[in-house]
Design a protein around this motif. Structure first.
Motif, PDB file in Angstrom:
ATOM      1  N   ASP A   1      -8.118  -0.433  -6.407  1.00 19.38           N
ATOM      2  CA  ASP A   1      -8.321   0.162  -7.723  1.00 19.38           C
ATOM      3  C   ASP A   1      -7.346  -0.383  -8.768  1.00 19.38           C
ATOM      4  N   VAL A   2      -6.177  -0.887  -8.322  1.00 19.48           N
ATOM      5  CA  VAL A   2      -5.186  -1.375  -9.286  1.00 19.48           C
ATOM      6  C   VAL A   2      -5.185  -2.902  -9.400  1.00 19.48           C
TER       7      VAL A   2
ATOM      8  N   VAL B   1       0.800  -1.228   0.000  1.00 18.67           N
ATOM      9  CA  VAL B   1       0.000   0.000   0.000  1.00 18.67           C
ATOM     10  C   VAL B   1       0.833   1.278   0.000  1.00 18.67           C
TER      11      VAL B   1
ATOM     12  N   ARG C   1      -2.692   9.019  -1.959  1.00 17.92           N
ATOM     13  CA  ARG C   1      -3.670   8.115  -1.358  1.00 17.92           C
ATOM     14  C   ARG C   1      -3.145   6.687  -1.499  1.00 17.92           C
ATOM     15  N   THR C   2      -2.421   6.246  -0.526  1.00 17.42           N
ATOM     16  CA  THR C   2      -1.857   4.904  -0.560  1.00 17.42           C
ATOM     17  C   THR C   2      -2.462   4.110   0.583  1.00 17.42           C
TER      18      THR C   2
ATOM     19  N   CYS D   1       0.670  -1.815  -6.415  1.00 12.67           N
ATOM     20  CA  CYS D   1       0.770  -0.708  -5.458  1.00 12.67           C
ATOM     21  C   CYS D   1      -0.118   0.433  -5.959  1.00 12.67           C
ATOM     22  N   PRO D   2      -0.750   1.190  -5.078  1.00 14.79           N
ATOM     23  CA  PRO D   2      -1.574   2.317  -5.527  1.00 14.79           C
ATOM     24  C   PRO D   2      -0.789   3.279  -6.416  1.00 14.79           C
ATOM     25  N   ARG D   3      -1.484   3.856  -7.394  1.00 14.33           N
ATOM     26  CA  ARG D   3      -0.826   4.755  -8.336  1.00 14.33           C
ATOM     27  C   ARG D   3      -0.679   6.166  -7.779  1.00 14.33           C
ATOM     28  N   ASP D   4      -1.632   6.599  -6.972  1.00 12.60           N
ATOM     29  CA  ASP D   4      -1.645   7.975  -6.458  1.00 12.60           C
ATOM     30  C   ASP D   4      -0.830   8.037  -5.170  1.00 12.60           C
TER      31      ASP D   4
ATOM     32  N   THR E   1      -7.275   2.424  -2.473  1.00 12.01           N
ATOM     33  CA  THR E   1      -6.612   2.709  -3.745  1.00 12.01           C
ATOM     34  C   THR E   1      -5.822   1.505  -4.256  1.00 12.01           C
ATOM     35  N   LEU E   2      -5.431   0.599  -3.349  1.00 10.41           N
ATOM     36  CA  LEU E   2      -4.835  -0.660  -3.800  1.00 10.41           C
ATOM     37  C   LEU E   2      -5.858  -1.475  -4.571  1.00 10.41           C
TER      38      LEU E   2
END
Length: 257
Positions: free
Chosen positions: A121-122, A85, A113-114, A107-110, A118-119
């Motif tokens: 989302d990927v 994350v 926001r980790t 891993c989150p892109r943003d 957001t994880l």
């Protein structure tokens, strides 16, 4: 004179950042607000890690989870994806020789926001339907990731790898805290739980007036969720940097200019 920089990470994770802060010409003060302890009995953890090939993916909730797990792993099994994350967890994996060249890492892109949301989302959650996923975590934690993956049909196993506790507020610790409270500091806060512990310690030591004084200090945080918690706790000087030590250090340089 520049303000001290207070690093509130667990002591094992604070050294590298403290050194980099010192190299910027700032005074680094390590003041851990969380203590990380090994489990009193790691039998269940070792048994779970003995055969990771049955899992389609292993999610690590923090660098602490990674370090605790790799204490019992000689190498990462091929074909088992990893989910983390934040950039701190990527760096922890790299310390154990695992990176994008030899493993699939989600891993989150943003960087702002980790977190578990957001994880998700990927991740290709549909590809995990009917497959086994292991979540390596502390003895307690948020259930968002496990609940969401279950809703998409994945079979979730969670395993504790370490124990997280608040420090005992003895006389020496409270004296150090009082000194930091009396100074104007830049506080690096990398956990919402740590921030709540800090405010509780200040209230115990100095009452409501101390809390107000603490709320006026400058916080530097890597994650929007921590920033939201800080604002809800009435901190009025919060800098949000995004995930990764390099962003924390850049924020320190900006605040010093």
């Amino acid at each position: 004179m520049s303000k001290p920089v207070v690093i509130t990470r667990p002591v094992a994770q604070a050294g590298s950042l403290a050194q980099q802060v010192t190299e910027l010409g700032r005074t680094a003060v390590v003041f851990p607000l969380l203590e990380i302890h090994p489990l009193p009995d790691s039998t269940a953890l070792q048994a779970m890690l003995a055969d990771l090939t049955r899992f389609a993916m292993v999610a690590f909730v923090s660098p602490n989870a990674i370090h605790a797990a790799f204490a019992h792993l000689s190498q990462w099994p091929a074909g088992v994806a990893i989910a983390v994350v934040g950039e701190g967890s990527r760096a922890a994996l790299a310390e154990h020789g695992v990176n994008d060249t030899n493993a699939t890492i989600y891993c989150p892109r943003d960087p702002l926001r980790t977190d578990s949301q957001t994880l998700l989302d990927v991740l290709d959650v549909e590809a995990l339907r009917g497959r086994q996923v292991l979540i390596v975590r502390g003895e307690s934690g948020r259930e968002l990731l496990s609940d969401a993956l279950r809703q998409h049909g994945a079979s979730i196993t969670q395993i504790a790898a370490y124990r997280r506790t608040a420090p005992q507020p003895n006389a020496a610790l409270l004296a150090q805290l009082q000194g930091l409270l009396d100074a104007q500091c830049d506080w690096i806060i990398t956990s919402s739980e740590a921030l709540r512990i800090l405010l509780s310690m200040v209230e115990q030591m100095a009452g409501a007036d101390g809390v107000v004084k603490m709320q006026q200090q400058h916080l530097i945080v890597p994650h929007s969720r921590i920033a939201e918690v800080a604002q809800n706790l009435n901190f009025n000087n919060v800098t949000l940097t995004g995930s990764g030590d390099e962003r924390l250090l850049a924020a320190l340089q900006s605040s010093h200019e």
